[in-house]
Design a protein around this motif. Structure first.
Motif, short mmCIF file in Angstrom:
data_model
loop_
_atom_site.label_atom_id
_atom_site.label_comp_id
_atom_site.label_asym_id
_atom_site.label_seq_id
_atom_site.Cartn_x
_atom_site.Cartn_y
_atom_site.Cartn_z
N ILE A 163 -35.65 -27.44 9.52
CA ILE A 163 -34.66 -26.91 10.45
C ILE A 163 -33.24 -27.22 9.97
N LEU A 164 -33.01 -28.48 9.59
CA LEU A 164 -31.68 -28.86 9.10
C LEU A 164 -31.34 -28.11 7.81
N GLY A 165 -32.35 -27.90 6.96
CA GLY A 165 -32.12 -27.14 5.74
C GLY A 165 -31.73 -25.71 6.04
N GLY A 166 -32.42 -25.09 7.02
CA GLY A 166 -32.07 -23.73 7.41
C GLY A 166 -30.66 -23.65 7.98
N LEU A 167 -30.29 -24.63 8.80
CA LEU A 167 -28.93 -24.65 9.34
C LEU A 167 -27.89 -24.80 8.23
N ALA A 168 -28.17 -25.69 7.27
CA ALA A 168 -27.22 -25.90 6.17
C ALA A 168 -27.05 -24.64 5.33
N ILE A 169 -28.15 -23.93 5.09
CA ILE A 169 -28.08 -22.69 4.30
C ILE A 169 -27.19 -21.67 5.00
N HIS A 170 -27.34 -21.56 6.31
CA HIS A 170 -26.54 -20.58 7.05
C HIS A 170 -25.08 -21.00 7.16
N LEU A 171 -24.84 -22.29 7.27
CA LEU A 171 -23.45 -22.75 7.46
C LEU A 171 -22.65 -22.69 6.17
N ASP A 172 -23.27 -23.07 5.03
CA ASP A 172 -22.49 -23.08 3.78
C ASP A 172 -22.67 -21.82 2.95
N HIS A 173 -23.55 -20.90 3.39
CA HIS A 173 -23.76 -19.62 2.70
C HIS A 173 -24.09 -19.82 1.22
N SER A 174 -24.84 -20.87 0.92
CA SER A 174 -25.24 -21.09 -0.47
C SER A 174 -26.13 -19.97 -0.98
N VAL A 175 -27.02 -19.48 -0.14
CA VAL A 175 -27.79 -18.28 -0.44
C VAL A 175 -27.79 -17.40 0.81
N GLU A 176 -27.92 -16.10 0.59
CA GLU A 176 -27.90 -15.15 1.71
C GLU A 176 -29.01 -14.13 1.52
N ILE A 177 -29.34 -13.45 2.60
CA ILE A 177 -30.35 -12.39 2.54
C ILE A 177 -29.87 -11.31 1.57
N LEU A 215 -35.88 -25.66 -0.67
CA LEU A 215 -34.65 -25.06 -1.17
C LEU A 215 -33.53 -26.09 -1.28
N MET A 216 -33.48 -26.99 -0.31
CA MET A 216 -32.41 -27.98 -0.30
C MET A 216 -32.62 -29.05 -1.38
N LYS A 217 -33.86 -29.30 -1.79
CA LYS A 217 -34.13 -30.37 -2.74
C LYS A 217 -34.17 -29.89 -4.18
N ASN A 218 -34.25 -28.58 -4.41
CA ASN A 218 -34.41 -28.06 -5.75
C ASN A 218 -33.17 -27.29 -6.19
N LYS A 219 -33.04 -27.13 -7.50
CA LYS A 219 -31.96 -26.34 -8.07
C LYS A 219 -32.24 -24.86 -7.81
N ILE A 220 -31.23 -24.15 -7.30
CA ILE A 220 -31.36 -22.72 -7.01
C ILE A 220 -30.41 -21.96 -7.92
N SER A 221 -30.94 -20.96 -8.62
CA SER A 221 -30.10 -20.07 -9.44
C SER A 221 -29.96 -18.75 -8.71
N VAL A 222 -28.72 -18.40 -8.35
CA VAL A 222 -28.44 -17.14 -7.67
C VAL A 222 -27.93 -16.16 -8.72
N VAL A 223 -28.61 -15.02 -8.86
CA VAL A 223 -28.30 -14.06 -9.91
C VAL A 223 -27.21 -13.10 -9.43
N GLY A 224 -26.23 -12.85 -10.31
CA GLY A 224 -25.26 -11.78 -10.05
C GLY A 224 -24.05 -12.19 -9.26
N ILE A 225 -23.63 -13.43 -9.32
CA ILE A 225 -22.44 -13.86 -8.59
C ILE A 225 -21.23 -13.90 -9.51
N TYR A 226 -21.41 -14.41 -10.73
CA TYR A 226 -20.28 -14.64 -11.63
C TYR A 226 -19.59 -13.33 -11.98
#
Length: 516
Positions: A163-177, A215-226
């Protein structure tokens, strides 16, 4: 009968409380609105909620029946549970209406986790209210809340982490749908983020459900941002070449191939670039870096790029470096190699004999010409020849299709013809030295033989009459091109043909240094 009527009246009196009409009408009204407004993907939630709502109403009716039968304690507890169930259904209806009907109508995007948290908070508020109405003193709960919280946190640490991980993802927008991500060996597009898990659709047609804590504990590579390239993803294709080839030559050959060819899902800007990465045991290791516009097609596009690298190096006479081993060959192997060479020579002679330019040559002359042919493959989309370029060789198309394009000065171009296996192009440049008259592009993967001026030079010098024979054929080809360009009538074309033959013969003699 009177007793039965009295019994039913008592049942209905217990069931039909003052708030009951509002609960039933409100629930059915919300259900009716949602049934028409919700998309198909959310209808299953609505069906489950209305079924639970109706079941709880029947539970209230059953509790009223128990009350009429004087089962007071059981009836009170059952009625309270049913009433809480009705409240849960109404809160769920309200949440669906607010977040899936009203918000989208106002063009306000809300994350699904916000809907889940709001609905769960509503459930908690309902439970506190019902406990208060049941006569439970909430101060005792508050007094013991520290102990309860500690026990609950220990028992639900994984759930709370999600739950806290889901909240953190939404608040910091580290990844999005919609993001394409690579995490924990999984590569795919995020299609949903909930309070407990995140859904990822992979290119293999799988739907992977990852807990938010992962998701919060592992390295995430988001494609197509740079660089703001949308979904562009820089890919690396590796290949090795022997040290006997200059690195600058290798890099130029590969970069020219990738920049001129049209390959699906390969971005033209930034342009593909080749770099020398390191030196190995007898080879140099290169990397071709290109931008992939759609991450869904990474492996097929890598394969297509490797194909273009291979044919470009093959045409340039640059072999890929492969592991080497030393073997002692016996005479049978040498005889087999000789047999294979004879078969290849025979195949080339057959190809030449099918070409109109060389049909007047004898078998011996074809046997002299055949070994001078160079194998030159092209991948689909390659520019084989470019209009206006100086190139003293022709191509014999063995297999595949190629398109002949006439380019105008304004940048426009027109399709002149489609070449099939067995046809020849570039013969005018080979025999007269003039620039290419048209651009030829590989429509599919094509296999060709290339004949250079040096291969034909000795043959023409030995029998100058060959130039006379070839000039007639070139004159006919020249008139076909003129007719296509200028739409000449047959009479005008016939008049130009004789003059064209003499002109072409003169050019051939001059180009090959033949005397009158």
């Amino acid at each position: 009968m009177a007793m039965l009527a009295e019994f039913l009246r008592e049942v209905l009196q217990h069931f039909w409380q003052p708030e009951q009409p509002w609960l039933i009408v409100g629930g059915l009204l919300l259900w009716s609105v949602l049934r028409r407004a919700l998309p198909d993907g959310s209808q299953y939630v609505l069906k489950q909620t209305i079924a639970f709502f109706v079941l709880c109403l029947f539970g209230e009716l059953g509790a009223s029946l128990m009350e009429a039968l004087s089962w007071g304690r059981v009836a009170a507890g059952f009625y309270e549970l049913s009433l809480i169930g009705v409240g849960i259904s109404l809160i769920r209806f309200a949440g669906l209406t607010l977040f899936r009907v009203v918000m989208p109508a106002l063009r306000v995007e809300t994350p699904r986790i916000l809907e889940d948290i709001t609905v769960i908070a509503g459930y908690g508020a309902l439970a506190m209210v019902r406990l208060r109405y049941a006569g439970l003193d909430l101060s005792h709960i508050v007094a013991t809340s520290a102990v309860i919280t500690a026990i609950a946190a220990f028992a639900m640490q994984d759930t709370l982490g999600n739950i806290l991980g889901g909240l953190a993802i939404h608040l910091d927008h580290s990844v999005e749908i919609g993001d394409w991500v690579v995490v924990d060996g999984v590569s795919g597009r995020i299609i949903d983020i909930r309070w407990r898990y995140t859904k990822i659709a992979t290119r293999n047609g799988e739907k992977v459900v990852l807990p938010n804590s992962v998701l919060m504990k592992n390295k995430i590579s988001v494609v197509g941002i740079y660089g703001g390239k949308g979904n562009a993803w820089r890919r690396w294709v590796w290949f090795n070449v022997g040290l006997d080839h200059a690195p600058r030559q290798v890099i130029n050959v590969v970069e020219r191939e990738l920049r001129e060819a049209t390959i699906a899902n390969v971005a033209h800007e930034p342009a593909p670039a080749a770099v020398l990465m390191e030196f190995g045991a007898g080879y140099a290791r290169y990397a071709l870096r290109y931008w992939l516009t759609d991450p869904l097609y990474d492996d097929p596009t890598d394969s297509e790029v490797r194909l273009h690298v291979f044919v470009a190096l093959e045409r340039a006479g640059i072999a890929l470096a492969l592991p080497e081993e030393v073997r002692h060959l016996v005479k049978e192997d040498q005889s087999r190699e000789h047999l294979l060479a004879e078969r290849e020579l025979h195949r080339r002679m057959e190809v030449l004999s099918q070409v109109a330019l060389f049909q007047g040559m004898s078998r011996e002359e074809l046997k002299v010409l055949a070994p001078t042919l160079t194998h030159a493959p092209f991948a689909a989309g390659d520019i084989v020849t470019r209009q206006g370029a100086a190139a003293h060789w022709l191509y014999i198309l063995i297999s595949g299709e190629a398109e002949v394009w006439l380019e105008a000065a304004a940048g426009e171009r027109r399709l002149m013809a489609t070449l099939q296996g067995g046809q020849v192009f570039g013969e005018m440049s080979l025999l007269t030295g003039e620039p290419r008259r048209a651009t030829v592009i590989a429509r599919s993967d094509v296999d060709t033989y290339r004949l250079d001026k040096s291969g034909l030079d000795a043959l023409i010098r030995a029998r100058p009459a060959i130039a006379e024979e070839i000039s007639h054929i070139l004159a006919e080809r020249d008139e076909e091109l003129i007719r296509a360009r200028q739409d000449l009538d047959d009479f005008a074309a016939a008049r130009r043909e004789a003059a064209s033959h003499e002109t072409i013969l003169s050019r051939i003699r001059s180009f090959f240094g033949l005397t009158g």
